[in-house]
Design a protein around this motif. Structure first.
Motif, short mmCIF file in Angstrom:
data_model
loop_
_atom_site.label_atom_id
_atom_site.label_comp_id
_atom_site.label_asym_id
_atom_site.label_seq_id
_atom_site.Cartn_x
_atom_site.Cartn_y
_atom_site.Cartn_z
N TRP A 55 0.84 -1.19 0.00
CA TRP A 55 0.00 0.00 0.00
C TRP A 55 0.88 1.24 0.00
CZ3 TRP A 55 -0.30 3.99 3.55
CH2 TRP A 55 -1.37 4.88 3.37
N LYS A 56 0.44 2.28 -0.70
CA LYS A 56 1.12 3.56 -0.68
C LYS A 56 0.09 4.68 -0.61
CE LYS A 56 1.45 4.15 -5.71
NZ LYS A 56 2.36 4.42 -6.83
N GLU A 100 -0.01 7.46 8.87
CA GLU A 100 0.91 7.89 7.81
C GLU A 100 0.50 9.24 7.22
OE1 GLU A 100 1.05 3.43 8.04
OE2 GLU A 100 -0.47 5.00 8.06
N ASP A 125 -1.74 10.01 -4.34
CA ASP A 125 -1.19 11.33 -4.66
C ASP A 125 -2.16 12.46 -4.29
OD1 ASP A 125 1.05 10.08 -5.64
OD2 ASP A 125 0.32 10.04 -7.72
N LYS A 156 -1.90 13.31 -0.68
CA LYS A 156 -0.69 14.09 -0.39
C LYS A 156 -0.89 15.57 -0.72
CE LYS A 156 2.74 10.42 -1.09
NZ LYS A 156 3.94 10.00 -1.87
#
Length: 251
Positions: free
Chosen positions: A98-99, A135, A102, A105
């Protein structure tokens, strides 16, 4: 003065982000992603809040949303939308990990910049940021930004993975306690003889009235490749009577 909340929603399919002053989102905020077409409506079950700001002064809600969003005047074509691509080359590519999206962010960094530029006041001591994941709180570190010292960070608790358990939100009614006003479309002006004939379609009807005593119907609009509703002579006479009554009242 009542405190307001601001919700940052993330689409679980496209990872698009919507910022709303209410938990029950209005279809008008789809202009933040360029999807504000007439036939499209928000699917609440596709969006989950990843950040909720509580304890805000209502007068800074609109500047905050304006700073963190980009409004599209015209809808974006469907061909330009980018959906997550699933690689089929290898089996383990589907489980690559997982990330952070965009869009998340970009919105988080914009929020951090807005709170840093805003001068601290007494009312700001109650501001809390509730995060879905830890996060997200450390995203500004990538841009060497720091959250203001008066901001408190909390863990976002979601009931049924959707309804936030935060101050200012009634979990029983599943609605906000304070409803921030949202700009709506202006109401249409009342019908007058001048405004009636100013319409292009009604102007065509006025200049193409069927002959007296004719039972035939008249179609128009073939020039535009459409077939508009059929109008008979009785409909014209009743409409003219209404216009005469309006004109007599105005005089």
């Amino acid at each position: 003065m009542p405190k307001a909340n601001v919700y940052f929603f993330r689409n679980m399919i496209t990872n698009k982000v919507l910022v709303s002053p209410r938990f029950r989102m209005e279809n008008s905020i789809l202009n933040q992603t360029g999807e504000h077409r007439n036939q499209l409506k928000i699917r609440p079950d596709h969006y989950v809040p990843f950040c909720v700001i509580t304890g805000l002064n209502p007068r800074i809600v609109d500047p905050l949303i304006k700073k963190c969003t980009t409004v599209f005047k015209q809808p974006i074509s469907k061909k330009l939308f980018k959906f997550p691509v699933q690689h089929k080359s290898s089996w383990h590519s589907q489980f690559s990990g997982w990330k952070i999206p965009d869009e998340v962010k970009v919105k988080t960094i914009a929020l951090c910049k807005f709170l840093n530029k805003k001068s601290a006041e007494v009312d700001d001591l109650d501001i809390q940021l509730h995060w879905e994941r830890d996060e997200y709180q450390f995203i500004p570190d990538e841009e060497k930004l720091v959250w203001p010292t008066y901001i408190q960070h909390q863990k976002l608790i979601l009931q049924r993975n959707r309804y936030p358990d935060v101050p200012g939100f009634n979990t029983k009614r599943r609605d906000d306690i304070y409803h921030h006003p949202i700009a709506t479309k202006p109401k249409p002006t009342p019908l007058t003889p001048e405004s009636f004939w100013s319409n292009k379609s009604t102007w065509k009807v006025k200049n193409k009235v069927p002959e007296t005593g004719s039972a035939s119907v008249h179609r128009y609009g073939s020039k535009f490749g459409k077939s508009f509703p059929i109008l008979k002579k009785t409909e014209f006479t009743s409409r003219f009577a209404k216009l005469r009554a309006l004109k007599n009242q105005s005089e």
